[in-house]
Design an enzyme around this catalytic site. Structure first.
Site, short mmCIF file in Angstrom:
data_model
loop_
_atom_site.label_atom_id
_atom_site.label_comp_id
_atom_site.label_asym_id
_atom_site.label_seq_id
_atom_site.Cartn_x
_atom_site.Cartn_y
_atom_site.Cartn_z
N ASN A 1 -26.09 40.35 -20.34
CA ASN A 1 -26.00 39.11 -19.93
C ASN A 1 -25.24 38.13 -20.68
O ASN A 1 -24.89 37.08 -20.26
CB ASN A 1 -27.71 38.27 -19.91
CG ASN A 1 -28.59 39.10 -18.82
OD1 ASN A 1 -28.05 39.73 -17.72
ND2 ASN A 1 -29.79 38.71 -18.31
N ASP B 1 -18.22 -5.08 -17.63
CA ASP B 1 -18.49 -3.79 -16.84
C ASP B 1 -19.53 -2.92 -17.45
O ASP B 1 -19.87 -1.73 -16.86
CB ASP B 1 -17.10 -3.12 -16.75
CG ASP B 1 -16.08 -3.96 -16.02
OD1 ASP B 1 -16.81 -4.57 -14.86
OD2 ASP B 1 -15.05 -4.00 -16.12
N GLU C 1 -28.94 34.27 -19.33
CA GLU C 1 -28.83 33.87 -20.78
C GLU C 1 -27.45 33.25 -21.08
O GLU C 1 -27.26 32.31 -21.77
CB GLU C 1 -29.31 34.88 -21.69
CG GLU C 1 -30.93 35.11 -21.93
CD GLU C 1 -31.10 36.39 -20.81
OE1 GLU C 1 -32.43 36.82 -21.08
OE2 GLU C 1 -30.16 36.86 -20.35
N ASP D 1 -13.22 -2.11 -17.40
CA ASP D 1 -12.52 -2.38 -18.54
C ASP D 1 -13.05 -3.38 -19.40
O ASP D 1 -12.99 -3.37 -20.59
CB ASP D 1 -10.86 -2.57 -18.39
CG ASP D 1 -10.64 -3.83 -17.57
OD1 ASP D 1 -11.70 -4.80 -17.32
OD2 ASP D 1 -9.56 -4.30 -17.36
N ASN E 1 -28.18 39.31 -12.22
CA ASN E 1 -29.59 39.30 -12.73
C ASN E 1 -30.44 39.72 -11.49
O ASN E 1 -31.55 40.48 -11.94
CB ASN E 1 -29.89 37.87 -12.95
CG ASN E 1 -29.40 37.41 -14.35
OD1 ASN E 1 -28.48 36.92 -14.34
ND2 ASN E 1 -29.98 37.83 -15.52
N GLU F 1 -21.15 45.23 -12.70
CA GLU F 1 -21.14 43.97 -12.46
C GLU F 1 -19.51 43.48 -12.44
O GLU F 1 -19.15 42.26 -12.51
CB GLU F 1 -21.96 43.38 -13.89
CG GLU F 1 -23.28 43.68 -13.64
CD GLU F 1 -24.33 42.97 -14.60
OE1 GLU F 1 -23.96 42.23 -15.15
OE2 GLU F 1 -25.68 43.06 -14.06
N ILE G 1 -33.41 35.92 -16.24
CA ILE G 1 -32.70 34.90 -16.67
C ILE G 1 -31.46 35.17 -17.01
O ILE G 1 -31.02 35.96 -17.55
CB ILE G 1 -33.57 34.30 -17.97
CG1 ILE G 1 -34.84 33.84 -17.71
CG2 ILE G 1 -32.85 32.89 -18.48
CD1 ILE G 1 -35.74 33.57 -18.85
N ASP H 1 -12.71 -1.56 -10.01
CA ASP H 1 -11.92 -2.93 -10.41
C ASP H 1 -11.06 -3.22 -10.02
O ASP H 1 -10.17 -2.16 -9.52
CB ASP H 1 -11.99 -3.06 -11.85
CG ASP H 1 -11.81 -4.62 -12.38
OD1 ASP H 1 -12.15 -5.42 -11.77
OD2 ASP H 1 -11.60 -4.53 -13.54
#
Length: 1062
Positions: free
Chosen positions: A828, A738, A342, A734, A800, A964, A340, A384
């Site tokens: 991580n 809307d 993280e 606006d 990972n 890494e 994972i 618009d």
């Protein structure tokens, strides 16, 4: 978004929309007397107090409902409705239980073991806090809507006028008086006008660009909201006039209440952004992979904690080792932590936050962080017209004056699109040599005018009616004749110098207010010499009907005949066909009734002015002087922005409450439609769209589309169908009307200057300059940010994969554990974080707005990219495990001496079977030094594979960090080599790598941190080993990129030749 919106604006069996209450009474289609009878009320006396009490119980208070949002507990639980979060939660619980178990057993690493689950829990808690805070702000649009409601009303009850009744106490049937400046407290039927005219500003609800005239006359039952001229709506404002009205709907049954309901429904059905969906899918795949790998690791190592014997072909005498079983539980936890990313949520949030800063510099203020990413895959922009594509500032575009003869006219084109008098000039203008006819036009435009222009922080703004403000600007552009000097009356810095100079030539003594019948407005002016003049401006046809003469260029007056009238009407038709709003100018010298009038109320002429029915006769026998064509002009930069959208593969649809002809003319001018394009099938009204047999196929047309006279429900239906078709929709707006569509769209974009608070609160992004081109710039920025996010997501995921490969290889080979969960968590969260964030600063691709938008279902990682990162991941695993094995089994590697610390060498076979150490004969392990520490194994040589592995673990962790860092350089570009895109194109990445290495040195060389993370300092030779093992990752990815460029190039050439053949 979108799930709860599937019934918005849907049609019933009759083909009519069912957005309104079926029990509602069509008061707009009934005579006044019928309405009074229906609501059982007399306009003179109003309702009785007893009747009011009954109706309050029946209809409730006149206020918008307060919708209770989800509870805080519900919001907290929702934060854990995420696959990655659930995996982390399970990993943290198991990790905590194992740490507790180790502590009970007197384990030596309990500090390290408890750090890991506590850090994971901290991540989850912070994630939940941020999520709850974001969602608790989701319903602010509904609160802003309530601010629009009127607080008080003037009501007639029991025959008495109550001037300060709380508006929430109004009930259907109440008689309400409205005056200039009042905010309408409920939806009401106009009973009678007290003034000659009644105009309301209802653009925020209906999208109309100008104040709307109201009447008491009924209209047809199937009229759209803009056509209900006898109705006034809650939340709109009276800008001119005075009237009495009958309350027909209150609270949630008003048009404002329906908008409230639609906003609430839209807010209940918000969808995840495309990236969030991709990450959720990734999380689900990750769960399966982790499960499979854990099962595989257990099967490979089953023999270590579960053994049995076979007796007569059947397994018996099972032996189970709980200690070994928990060890492989720890490996499972390590796998979860390794798999994972993280740090990904934090890095994504940081990157998006940095993106919002970049966008803010381009006038796009992002209110919701995920919107930055969603912008990048926008496929349709529903814009618009008024204020977004146009300036929302009326400007004169053409001036037509009389010529030398009755059959000749002169046409002048007027430049400029704002209220700035210096914005543009009049082409071919006789500066300083204005003839008598032009002077007359300037005088009428200046004096028959109640508007003003002021300079503010937001630029030049109009005070009063926009059309009159535009005429004031025209007067300034016309300048003054040689005999009239602005300096005598005003300072040179005065914006309205010319207008003031004309005002000084005479004083206004009476005003003939505009009304809907004669369609003109006049003033009676007394010159400094006492001469009276009537100056009139209004609809050209009406002025011509009441004109008998025409003024020529030299100021001479001749009779207006049919031929000269047709010349003027031809000019009128030409301007009207260009969607210009045309005003005529006429005057009358010395009106006999007012020859001696000076404003005195006792003068006989004053009685004529009190009755508006006399105005037409007063404004008769006029002398026609000229005409001007006005419009709300398009912004100068919009045409280029539309072309940029086309080049970027983004479709532009214009949805406006304005009329069809005006909208079509603007769309042709800005390039939504070609100048000669047949738009009969591309330009329809909102009602025609709702009644369309196949609305989906209409929206599927290529090129621009226009929807005029659109109501809120029409906008929502358009957005809903586009989203159903898989489009990513950005919607601008606006007004209050809307807000539901802004909520429903993938990206709701509100106007910062002209936008209501309701629209802003319902939006994802606010334009500080109300400019369409800012949206296009924001889309480009969104694409760039998404590309950078893809770069760091790929980088983190590839890292990972390497960590998983490392743990899997460790378990598969059977060597001691080389990396523990807390170390993986550190990598991580901390060491990977800075480089990943820095990748968000990668320079944008210069062709980013020349490519088609990515589909929202496009994969984050293509099969080739996945293969590349599997190869890289496998190398990371081999390198981290390999360096661990090298330290235990080799004295040197690639000429680097590793024997300096004095550690013992073992064979690879011994390392694989380290758990059988106690059965080895004469096995000893020499003490070795790491920094200031000495590790001695005299009492238990087998401890060399437990506490003694600390040096090997440190090498593995250092190799992982170094690889890494170098891998982040590979992520600078998906396909480009580092030779063509060198690291210094993103200096932030080099800084981030330095920070990450610095943090790694910190935990290595600070004793307390080294103990927490279970590592020791490294020598110079050991660092050389780390670099020797880590650097090849760059070479491997360069080879893979080269192969990818060759393959992609061949595929591109193949597609190109096939396309040409077709």
């Amino acid at each position: 978004m979108g799930k709860g919106a599937q019934n918005y604006g849907k049609k019933d069996g009759t083909g009519k929309t069912s957005s309104s209450d079926p029990d509602s009474y069509a008061a707009w289609a009934k005579e006044v007397s019928e309405c009074e009878e229906k609501f059982k009320v007399d306009r003179k006396n109003g309702l009785s107090y007893a009747e009011v009490e009954k109706r309050l119980k029946l209809y409730g208070l006149n206020e918008l409902e307060k919708h209770d949002g989800p509870s805080v507990f519900r919001l907290i639980l929702d934060q854990f409705n995420d696959t990655l979060v659930r995996i982390l939660l399970v990993a943290a619980v198991i990790s905590f239980v194992l740490a507790w178990y180790d502590g009970d057993e007197g384990g030596e690493m309990e500090i390290t073991a408890f750090v890991e689950p506590l850090v994971i829990f901290l991540i989850l808690i912070l994630n939940a806090i941020v999520g709850v805070w974001q969602e608790s702000n989701a319903e602010k649009a509904l609160e802003a809507l309530k601010e629009i409601q009127s607080a008080q009303a003037t009501v007639i009850r029991n025959g008495k006028k109550i001037s300060d009744l709380p508006a929430k106490e109004l009930v259907p049937g109440d008689i309400v008086e409205l005056r200039v400046g009042d905010k309408v407290p409920a939806d009401m039927r106009v009973l009678e006008l007290v003034s000659s005219t009644l105009r309301l500003e209802q653009g925020s609800l209906t999208g109309e660009s100008e104040a709307v005239s109201k009447t008491s006359k009924p209209v047809t039952e199937d009229t759209d909201i803009q056509g209900k001229k006898c109705m006034v709506f809650a939340g709109t404002t009276v800008v001119n006039g005075n009237c009495f009205c009958l309350v027909t709907d209150t609270g949630m049954h008003t048009e404002l209440g329906k908008v409230h309901s639609q906003i609430h429904e839209a807010s209940q059905s918000e969808e995840d952004t495309p990236l969030k969906k991709k990450l959720n899918e990734f999380g689900e795949v990750l769960t399966m992979l982790i499960g499979l790998i854990c099962v595989l690791v257990w099967l490979i190592n089953l023999k270590y904690f579960l053994s049995w014997e076979y007796v007569n072909g059947w397994p018996t005498n099972f032996k189970f080792s709980f200690e070994k079983c928990t060890y492989y539980f720890e490996i499972a936890v390590a796998l979860a932590v390794a798999a994972i990313p993280e740090g990904l949520p934090a890095v994504i949030t940081t990157c998006l936050a940095l993106g919002t800063r970049k966008m803010a510099q381009k006038n796009a203020l992002v209110r919701k962080l995920p919107s930055v990413e969603t912008l990048g895959c926008t496929t349709v922009i529903c814009s618009d017209k008024t204020g977004t594509l146009t300036t929302n500032q009326m400007a004169v575009a053409k001036l037509v004056a009389m010529g030398h003869t009755v059959n000749a006219v002169r046409t002048f084109n007027v430049e400029g699109s704002t209220y700035n008098p210096l914005d543009g000039k009049i082409q071919d203008w006789p500066a300083g040599k204005m003839d008598a006819n032009l002077q007359t036009i300037a005088k009428i435009a200046a004096l028959a005018n109640d508007a003003s222009i002021e300079k503010s922080e937001k630029g030049f703004v109009a005070g009063g009616m926009p059309t009159e403000a535009a005429l004031k600007v025209l007067v300034e552009k016309m300048g003054l004749p040689s005999g009239l000097d602005s300096s005598s009356s005003t300072t040179s810095s005065d914006l309205m110098g010319c207008s003031q100079a004309w005002v000084k030539t005479g004083s206004r003594i009476a005003t003939l207010e505009f009304d809907r019948d004669r369609k003109s407005m006049g003033v009676i002016v007394s010159s400094n010499s006492g001469k009276k003049s009537l100056l009139v401006k209004g609809a050209v046809e009406n002025l011509l009907e009441r004109s008998s003469y025409i003024q020529l260029l030299d100021g001479s007056v001749v009779e207006l005949d049919q031929r000269s009238k047709s010349v003027i009407l031809d000019s009128l038709n030409e301007m009207s066909s260009s969607a210009l709003r045309v005003l005529g100018f006429a005057y009358k010298d010395d009106p006999s009734e007012f020859a001696t009038y000076n404003g005195d109320e006792d003068h006989p002429a004053h009685n004529l002015l009190l009755n508006p029915s006399n105005y037409s006769s007063i404004e008769s026998n006029l002398t026609f002087a000229g005409l001007a064509g006005l419009r709300d002009p398009p912004r100068k930069e919009v045409r280029q922005a539309i072309e940029d959208c086309r080049a970027a593969g983004i479709q532009v649809m214009v949805i406006t409450g304005d009329n069809k002809n005006t909208a079509e003319a603007i769309c042709r001018e800005i390039g939504v439609f070609g100048p000669d394009e047949d738009i009969s099938s591309k330009s329809i009204t909102g009602r025609e769209f709702m009644e369309h047999r196949d609305a989906k196929s209409h929206l599927a047309q290529k090129g621009g589309l226009l929807f005029s006279r659109a109501e809120p429900r029409h906008k929502q239906e358009i957005v809903r169908l586009l989203k159903d078709a898989g489009e990513v929709v950005a919607m601008t707006g606006d007004g209050v009307n809307d807000a539901p569509a802004l909520k429903l769209a993938d990206i709701g974009i509100a106007m910062g200057i002209a936008g209501t608070e309701v629209a802003k609160e319902a939006s994802d992004m606010v334009l500080a300059d109300d400019n369409f081109s800012t949206i296009v710039a924001a889309v480009g920025e969104g694409r760039s940010i998404y590309n950078n996010m893809k770069a760091f997501i790929r980088y983190m995921i590839s890292s990972n994969i390497g960590e998983v490969a490392c743990i899997f290889l460790t378990a598969a080979i059977g060597i001691p554990e080389g990396l523990i969960p807390v170390q993986l968590l550190w990598v991580n969260l901390v060491t990977d974080g800075p480089p990943a964030t820095a990748l968000g600063f990668n320079p944008p691709d210069k062709y980013i707005m020349k490519k088609a938008p990515r589909r929202s279902d496009d994969s984050l990682i293509s099969p080739w990219i996945l293969f590349r990162y599997l190869v890289i991941g496998l190398y990371v695993g081999l390198a981290t495990v390999g360096v661990f094995v090298i330290w235990y089994t080799q004295n040197s590697f690639l000429g680097i001496d590793l024997s300096g610390d004095g550690h013992s060498l073992v064979t690879f076979s011994q390392l694989r079977n380290w758990d059988q150490c106690k059965s080895w004969e004469n096995f000893t392990a020499s003490p070795f030094r790491a920094g200031d520490q000495v590790f001695d194994f005299g009492s238990d040589p087998c401890d060399y594979f437990r506490t003694g592995k600390v040096k090997g673990m440190t090498l593995s962790l250092s190799v992982l960090v170094a690889i890494e860092m170098f891998n982040s350089l590979n992520a600078l570009s998906e396909d480009e080599s580092l030779l063509t895109m060198p690291p210094w194109v993103n200096p932030w990445l080099l800084l981030a790598m330095s920070i990450s290495f610095g943090l790694h040195f910190l935990i290595l060389y600070v004793p307390f941190l080294a103990q927490v993370f279970g590592i020791v300092p490294l020598s110079v030779n050991e660092w050389l080993l780390v670099l020797a093992v880590a650097l090849p990752v760059i070479l491997i990815d360069e080879i893979l990129k080269f192969v990818g460029r060759l393959t992609i190039g061949a595929q591109t050439r193949s597609k190109s030749s096939k396309h040409k053949a077709e």
